[in-house]
Write an enzyme that holds these catalytic residues in place. Structure first.
Site, PDB file in Angstrom:
ATOM      1  N   ASP A   1      49.929  33.051  38.037  1.00 31.07           N
ATOM      2  CA  ASP A   1      48.555  32.553  38.059  1.00 31.07           C
ATOM      3  C   ASP A   1      48.455  31.185  37.403  1.00 31.07           C
ATOM      4  O   ASP A   1      47.396  30.779  36.944  1.00 31.07           O
ATOM      5  CB  ASP A   1      47.623  33.540  37.356  1.00 31.07           C
ATOM      6  CG  ASP A   1      48.049  33.805  35.909  1.00 31.07           C
ATOM      7  OD1 ASP A   1      49.069  33.229  35.461  1.00 31.07           O
ATOM      8  OD2 ASP A   1      47.363  34.586  35.224  1.00 31.07           O
TER       9      ASP A   1
ATOM     10  N   SER B   1      50.098  37.366  25.401  1.00 31.00           N
ATOM     11  CA  SER B   1      50.135  38.203  26.611  1.00 31.00           C
ATOM     12  C   SER B   1      51.458  38.096  27.359  1.00 31.00           C
ATOM     13  O   SER B   1      51.882  39.050  28.014  1.00 31.00           O
ATOM     14  CB  SER B   1      48.988  37.817  27.556  1.00 31.00           C
ATOM     15  OG  SER B   1      49.093  36.460  27.946  1.00 31.00           O
TER      16      SER B   1
ATOM     17  N   HIS C   1      50.930  32.987  33.503  1.00 33.50           N
ATOM     18  CA  HIS C   1      51.788  34.151  33.260  1.00 33.50           C
ATOM     19  C   HIS C   1      52.985  34.146  34.212  1.00 33.50           C
ATOM     20  O   HIS C   1      52.982  33.454  35.228  1.00 33.50           O
ATOM     21  CB  HIS C   1      50.972  35.433  33.383  1.00 33.50           C
ATOM     22  CG  HIS C   1      49.870  35.523  32.386  1.00 33.50           C
ATOM     23  ND1 HIS C   1      48.567  35.137  32.690  1.00 33.50           N
ATOM     24  CD2 HIS C   1      49.876  35.916  31.092  1.00 33.50           C
ATOM     25  CE1 HIS C   1      47.818  35.296  31.614  1.00 33.50           C
ATOM     26  NE2 HIS C   1      48.571  35.757  30.629  1.00 33.50           N
TER      27      HIS C   1
END
Length: 238
Positions: A188, A11, A191
């Site tokens: 967070d 991600s 990320h």
């Protein structure tokens, strides 16, 4: 054809073309010289990445016309380092397998594209407290599913594999923590913020420059405006 750089990862790579993110910044840096191509898969670990390599990078896709890309970044480990007794256990990959998988991924690229530079990127550091505040599913234990300690182990494993394979590596886990405000690099606890992305982009550019890949060494596609004679513009296109 214009050369390509592939970004392969989880991600943190998939999100890298967001506003101010590292992939977009890299594309901007190499504008008109290199196409930066995104191949990011949120949530993936190296076990899953290894399973899909042939589909993501088929033998016929060596760039347009079968030309090998000039570089590939391989950015995994954040999911592999999920703790095996927490809610992200299904993403966990034991560290010995993680190293094996990284070696196999590097070997795949080197076999398919012998001239391509492969650049490993370690997982970033983890803000344990932020992971408790920002779980991505229900977290009945109230414990972080990832820790900075575990991420560090996987980062060191990544660096070790790069050494074995004699390829460059961005040790992001170490680099970010050289700043006293490193937690500001994480949105967070995992990320990247725009500040964190800037660190990644700068380090990737530096590693590629060490391999001779820079804006100065890569020619711009088509005539520059400064090379066009106002009195005879079409001459530049002959």
């Amino acid at each position: 054809m214009r050369p390509k750089i592939y970004l392969f990862g989880d991600s943190i790579t998939e999100d890298s073309f967001a506003v101010g993110a590292w992939g977009a910044s890299l594309a901007n840096h190499f504008a008109r010289s290199v196409d930066v191509v995104l191949r990011g898969y949120s949530g993936y670990n190296t076990r899953w990445a290894l399973k899909v390599l042939d589909r993501v990078f088929p033998a016929s896709e060596g760039g347009d016309g079968g030309t090998a890309p000039v570089a590939v970044t391989v950015f995994f480990g954040a999911n592999d380092a999920s703790l095996p007794d927490r809610y992200s256990a299904f993403q966990h990959v034991p560290i010995h397998e993680f190293k094996h998988n990284l070696r196999s991924i590097v070997s795949f690229f080197k076999k398919q594209w012998p001239t391509t530079h492969v650049l490993l990127i370690t997982p970033p550091p983890i803000d344990d407290d932020a992971r408790v505040r920002y779980p991505f599913v229900e977290n009945p234990q109230g414990l972080p599913e990832r820790t900075n300690e575990a991420a560090g182990e996987y980062a060191r494993a990544c660096v070790a594999v790069a050494g074995e394979c004699e390829i460059p590596v961005v040790d992001l886990w170490t680099k970010m923590q050289q700043s006293p405000d490193w937690k500001d690099y994480l949105s967070d606890g995992l990320h990247l913020t725009q500040g964190g992305s800037q660190v990644v982009c700068e380090e990737v550019i530096r590693k590629l420059r060490d391999k001779g890949l820079s804006r100065e060494s890569l020619p711009a596609e088509l005539p520059l405006l400064s090379d066009i004679d106002p009195s005879d513009p079409m001459k530049a296109f002959q």
